[in-house]
Design an enzyme around this catalytic site. Structure first.
Site, PDB file in Angstrom:
ATOM      1  N   THR A 133       1.994  15.488 -65.323  1.00  0.00           N
ATOM      2  CA  THR A 133       1.454  15.736 -63.982  1.00  0.00           C
ATOM      3  C   THR A 133       2.290  15.044 -62.905  1.00  0.00           C
ATOM      4  O   THR A 133       2.742  13.915 -63.100  1.00  0.00           O
ATOM      5  CB  THR A 133       0.003  15.238 -63.915  1.00  0.00           C
ATOM      6  OG1 THR A 133      -0.751  15.894 -64.928  1.00  0.00           O
ATOM      7  CG2 THR A 133      -0.608  15.540 -62.552  1.00  0.00           C
ATOM      8  N   GLU A 247      -5.298  17.957 -77.565  1.00  0.00           N
ATOM      9  CA  GLU A 247      -5.794  17.018 -76.560  1.00  0.00           C
ATOM     10  C   GLU A 247      -7.175  17.442 -76.065  1.00  0.00           C
ATOM     11  O   GLU A 247      -8.064  16.615 -75.868  1.00  0.00           O
ATOM     12  CB  GLU A 247      -4.821  16.931 -75.378  1.00  0.00           C
ATOM     13  CG  GLU A 247      -5.308  15.959 -74.299  1.00  0.00           C
ATOM     14  CD  GLU A 247      -4.419  15.939 -73.051  1.00  0.00           C
ATOM     15  OE1 GLU A 247      -3.408  16.661 -73.032  1.00  0.00           O
ATOM     16  OE2 GLU A 247      -4.751  15.201 -72.114  1.00  0.00           O
ATOM     17  N   ARG A 248      -7.343  18.752 -75.904  1.00  0.00           N
ATOM     18  CA  ARG A 248      -8.609  19.228 -75.343  1.00  0.00           C
ATOM     19  C   ARG A 248      -9.759  19.067 -76.323  1.00  0.00           C
ATOM     20  O   ARG A 248     -10.866  18.706 -75.926  1.00  0.00           O
ATOM     21  CB  ARG A 248      -8.453  20.687 -74.903  1.00  0.00           C
ATOM     22  CG  ARG A 248      -7.678  20.779 -73.620  1.00  0.00           C
ATOM     23  CD  ARG A 248      -7.249  22.172 -73.263  1.00  0.00           C
ATOM     24  NE  ARG A 248      -6.426  22.097 -72.062  1.00  0.00           N
ATOM     25  CZ  ARG A 248      -5.538  23.000 -71.704  1.00  0.00           C
ATOM     26  NH1 ARG A 248      -5.342  24.071 -72.466  1.00  0.00           N
ATOM     27  NH2 ARG A 248      -4.831  22.857 -70.605  1.00  0.00           N
ATOM     28  N   GLN A 284     -44.599  12.392 -71.476  1.00  0.00           N
ATOM     29  CA  GLN A 284     -44.054  13.690 -71.887  1.00  0.00           C
ATOM     30  C   GLN A 284     -42.751  14.022 -71.139  1.00  0.00           C
ATOM     31  O   GLN A 284     -41.810  14.564 -71.721  1.00  0.00           O
ATOM     32  CB  GLN A 284     -45.078  14.794 -71.637  1.00  0.00           C
ATOM     33  CG  GLN A 284     -44.641  16.127 -72.235  1.00  0.00           C
ATOM     34  CD  GLN A 284     -45.649  17.224 -71.972  1.00  0.00           C
ATOM     35  OE1 GLN A 284     -46.118  17.407 -70.849  1.00  0.00           O
ATOM     36  NE2 GLN A 284     -46.000  17.948 -73.006  1.00  0.00           N
TER      37      GLN A 284
END
Lengths: 384, 259
Positions: A133, A247-248, A284
């Site tokens: 990146t 990686e994902r 609940q």
């Protein structure tokens, strides 16, 4: 979740045995220090060596370089799950930058570069990172601008990389550079030593993953030997794309395990805390929250186990891994939110596991391909 | 150098087992794991063999069922082989008979040194290592914190309340170690894989030349006649800090003679 006590069709005795070791390792060596390391902004390098000694980094790497000698997506799932049980995304990300930085070295590196890079990384003496990146563009890898120009036996690298996990400490950067023309066909992969002249680094402050060192890298006439080229010149784009799938699914497994940690924190609290004359767990509305968390986690975990098994069969389920990453990070986001609601004020205190994980939702949902990019990738693959 | 390490497989302390109401002893028909206190002995043995420049670590163990998972852990750490005496007749075996059984295996193995944990984390008799030494007629050194081997002699730093004693004795010998004397290694991936092919010799009571009457409940010279449930821990005293809390803490510590 998959664990040593519960049998599934997928996990063998080997998986369970290594899981038991990792669980012990994480409980003793990571979990008690997670908050302290977050506050310090890093974890000790020594942890890499300890992890290297039990061969945590070895899945998918040759035995001759210190790896497991096999790729086993289910073993990788075990590794991701157990590390993530620490509840510290920063430690997980930092420890596992090897698993995104090194596969291309193993697959495309020369014997000489493999012998130089892999053994110290497997042993935890060196750290590897992936540098793709850039400040000028994230997911659009094909347009990256960091240049590597051939000059004799070297490439001269100029440009910048950002959001690089382990960027401050890494000894090796598997770096995407432009060696050719515009577009995907002009990209190559170079292994750049961390101590190369012309490389400087700046630490990035972040919302989460505080224990991991994330950096922007600056290359200013950094000279890298041509022997550090991975595979063919200008063939790097496909290498990068193929590296994303593992990686994902790793990020997805981490995310759903963090969701599980949130659930367990919330459940323990709901059993202990009393309001209006009864335990939180006896209300609940709280019980339904817990079941909703558990339901989503179980579904996502089952999907990831199946996908890991399919990877081991040689399948390449790109669409479903993309979808599963979306599912896992949405599950994590939901569970972090619901756990915070159940814990109330306790979830807002620094040092609380849920507080940390709540801040780490975004990076899991963005890193390695954002939910939007994952959906887009899946839709294009499905050919609507 | 050959070091034999006595290891015990016990019910996982994280999932405490129940007492058998008839025998008043711990139920062991659940999945067993390596007693963590034995991992220190395994680690010390591995380090001594390394320091000696070669040799092997062998495991000796006893279990009423065929459980091996705890042995696998020690084998994955680096032990070379294991001998397991496993026989339904062993249920109820007391400490002295345990020492006799382990002593027989050890004798056949002819090790230079035997290492055992000071006490198991389930039975806690704390007597087996010394009884093994007695059965074998070998020197016994307890609470070893550091060991150096020099040929057929051994120097041991023996932990005491005041510090440590320096003890020397001949080999073969039996030493016991307590938790924390070394840092046990984690089994590695390859260690786990290699452990699968390491030999685990399984023997019965008959294989040892013993009869069922000599072991188990029948052969025990002791009987647990009664057990009492430990009292539930009472809630502690809370001191609100009004600026003087430290004085109350000092008062408390003085009252229990801690300071």
């Amino acid at each position: 979740m998959g664990n040593a006590q519960v049998s599934t069709p997928f996990f063998t005795e080997d998986h369970n045995a290594f899981r038991a070791v990792l669980r012990d390792f994480v409980q003793k060596e990571i979990t008690p220090h997670a908050h302290e390391w977050d506050e310090a902004g890093e974890f000790p390098r020594e942890l890499y060596k300890k992890a290297g000694a039990l061969e945590l980094f070895g899945d998918g790497f040759s035995a001759e370089y210190g790896g497991h000698g096999q790729r086993d997506a289910l073993m990788r799932m075990v590794i991701m799950e157990e590390l993530s049980r620490s509840g510290s995304g920063g430690v997980v990300a930092g420890m596992l930058s090897n698993y995104i930085g090194l596969p291309m070295v193993e697959k495309y590196g020369t014997d000489a570069i493999k012998a130089q890079v892999l053994p110290p990384c497997m042993a935890g003496e060196h750290i590897a990172a992936l540098a793709i990146t850039e400040p000028g563009g994230g997911s659009d890898v094909a347009r990256l601008t960091t240049k590597a120009v051939r000059d004799g036996d070297h490439y001269v690298v100029n440009g910048s990389k950002t959001f690089i996990t382990s960027g401050m400490r890494a000894d090796w950067f598997t770096t995407a550079v432009r060696t050719g023309g515009d577009g995907p066909s002009g990209i190559s992969m170079l292994v750049i030593p961390g101590d190369v002249d012309g490389l400087s680094r700046t630490k990035l402050d972040k919302m989460g993953w505080l224990a991991s060192d994330t950096a922007t890298l600056y290359f200013d006439d950094a000279r890298v030997p041509v022997g550090n080229l991975l595979g063919e010149e200008n063939a790097g784009f496909n290498y990068i794309v193929n590296n994303f799938n593992p990686e994902r699914i790793d990020l997805a497994t981490q995310s759903v395990t963090f969701a599980r940690v949130c659930y367990e924190e919330a459940l323990a609290w709901a059993r202990e805390r009393h309001t209006f004359g009864k335990r939180l767990a006896d209300h609940q509305v709280i019980r339904h929250k817990l079941v909703e968390m558990d339901r989503r986690i179980n579904a996502c975990t089952a999907w990831l186990e199946l996908l890991s098994w399919r990877l081991n069969q040689g399948d390449d389920p790109v669409v479903e891994i993309s979808e599963a990453k979306v599912d896992a990070t949405l599950t994590f986001e939901f569970c972090a939110r619901e756990a915070a609601q159940i814990l109330g004020g306790a979830s807002y205190l620094r040092g609380s596991v849920v507080e940390r994980l709540y801040r780490e939702v975004r990076v899991q949902a963005i890193g390695g391909g954002s939910e939007e990019i994952m959906r887009d990738l899946a839709s294009r693959q499905l050919g609507f | 150098m050959k070091v034999a390490v006595c290891v015990k497989q016990i019910p996982d302390p994280a999932d405490p087992g129940a007492l058998d109401p008839e025998t008043r002893t711990l139920k062991r028909d659940v999945k067993l794991i390596l007693d963590e206190s034995d991992s220190y002995g395994v680690e010390m043995a591995l380090q001594l063999v390394d320091a000696a420049g070669g040799g092997e670590v062998v495991l000796v163990s006893m279990a009423p069922n065929n459980e091996r998972s705890g042995l696998s852990t020690a084998l994955a750490m680096g032990a070379a082989s294991a001998t397991l005496v496993s026989d339904p007749a062993l249920v109820g075996t007391d400490a002295l008979t345990t020492a006799k059984i382990l002593g027989k295996i050890i004798s056949d193995q002819e090790p230079d040194l035997v290492i055992a944990g000071s006490e198991s984390s389930d039975g806690y008799t704390g007597t087996v290592p010394e009884q093994i030494a007695g059965v074998l007629g070998w020197p016994s050194v307890t609470a070893a914190k550091a060991v150096a081997i020099d040929g057929s002699a051994m120097k041991v730093e023996r932990q005491t309340d005041a510090g440590y004693d320096e003890v020397e004795c001949s080999l073969p010998a039996v030493i016991s170690v307590t938790a924390g004397v070394v840092e046990p290694r984690y089994p590695s991936f390859k260690g786990i894989m290699a452990a699968k092919s390491k030999p685990v010799v399984q023997m019965t009571v008959a294989d040892l030349g013993m009869t069922a009457a000599e072991v188990g409940w029948a052969g025990s010279g002791q009987e647990v006649v009664d057990v009492t449930v430990a009292p539930v821990r009472e809630a502690g005293e809370k001191i609100e800090d009004d600026g003087e809390a430290h004085l109350k803490i000092i008062e408390f510590l003085e009252s229990v003679k801690a300071i």
